[in-house]
Write a protein that holds these residues in place. Structure first.
Motif, mmCIF file in Angstrom:
data_model
loop_
_atom_site.group_PDB
_atom_site.id
_atom_site.type_symbol
_atom_site.label_atom_id
_atom_site.label_comp_id
_atom_site.label_asym_id
_atom_site.label_seq_id
_atom_site.Cartn_x
_atom_site.Cartn_y
_atom_site.Cartn_z
ATOM 1 N N MET A 295 0.793 -1.141 -0.041
ATOM 2 C CA MET A 295 -0.036 0.075 -0.018
ATOM 3 C C MET A 295 1.007 1.389 0.086
ATOM 4 S SD MET A 295 -2.796 -1.354 -0.290
ATOM 5 C CE MET A 295 -3.387 0.436 -0.454
ATOM 6 N N VAL B 248 0.483 3.284 -3.568
ATOM 7 C CA VAL B 248 -0.439 3.718 -3.959
ATOM 8 C C VAL B 248 -1.375 4.658 -2.823
ATOM 9 C CG1 VAL B 248 -3.256 3.025 -4.507
ATOM 10 C CG2 VAL B 248 -1.311 1.604 -5.118
ATOM 11 N N LEU C 271 -6.258 1.850 -7.368
ATOM 12 C CA LEU C 271 -6.110 0.379 -7.246
ATOM 13 C C LEU C 271 -6.714 -0.247 -8.636
ATOM 14 C CD1 LEU C 271 -7.150 -0.139 -3.532
ATOM 15 C CD2 LEU C 271 -5.075 -0.555 -4.483
ATOM 16 N N PHE D 23 -9.185 0.384 2.067
ATOM 17 C CA PHE D 23 -8.107 1.332 2.236
ATOM 18 C C PHE D 23 -8.006 2.453 2.717
ATOM 19 C CE2 PHE D 23 -5.842 4.650 -0.430
ATOM 20 C CZ PHE D 23 -4.697 3.975 -0.723
ATOM 21 N N LEU E 140 -4.340 -9.955 -4.012
ATOM 22 C CA LEU E 140 -4.190 -8.583 -2.946
ATOM 23 C C LEU E 140 -3.936 -9.135 -1.648
ATOM 24 C CD1 LEU E 140 -2.981 -5.863 -2.575
ATOM 25 C CD2 LEU E 140 -5.368 -5.134 -2.826
#
Length: 129
Positions: free
Chosen positions: A1, A4, A10, A57, A114
């Motif tokens: 992570m 990003v 994503l 996220f 993921l």
């Protein structure tokens, strides 16, 4: 992570958004639009996939993100089941069914990839810095 910065970047969220849009088009262009209960269920599950990816996220922690990815993966499975119901009720033809089902299976596989990556990662999330 770490690389990003926004959930919109994503690849899985982008795929989930496409699935959501294709669901909307199905509702607008087929008899699925008049099957109110199924229409609402498939629409909600499509939205749930992309929304749970985004929510996880934004929580900025690996464990929470993994949890929400798992929910998103489950919602995608739910969406596939509802797609099968739409096919069985003749709202969707066989070609549409096959194409959409493959898209959902690809998304499920990428979400799982993921999840596996995050489970192996030492990165805990930015809120734990």
């Amino acid at each position: 992570m770490g690389t990003v910065q926004r959930f919109e970047k994503l690849a899985i969220w982008t795929l989930a958004r496409k699935l959501n849009h294709r669901t909307y088009l199905l509702i607008r262009t087929t008899s699925l639009g008049s099957d109110f209960v199924l229409r609402n269920q498939i629409d909600k599950s499509a939205g749930s996939v992309m929304d749970n990816i985004a929510e996880g996220f934004e929580r900025e922690g690996n464990k929470e993100f993994i949890y929400f990815l798992s929910v998103a993966k489950g919602s995608c499975g739910e969406w596939r089941s509802q797609l099968m119901r739409a096919y069985d009720r003749d709202h969707v033809n066989e070609n549409e069914f096959q194409e959409l089902d493959e898209s959902a299976l690809t998304l499920i596989k990428k979400i799982k990839t993921l999840i596996n990556y995050l489970n192996r990662s030492r990165f805990k999330g930015s809120k734990f810095k």
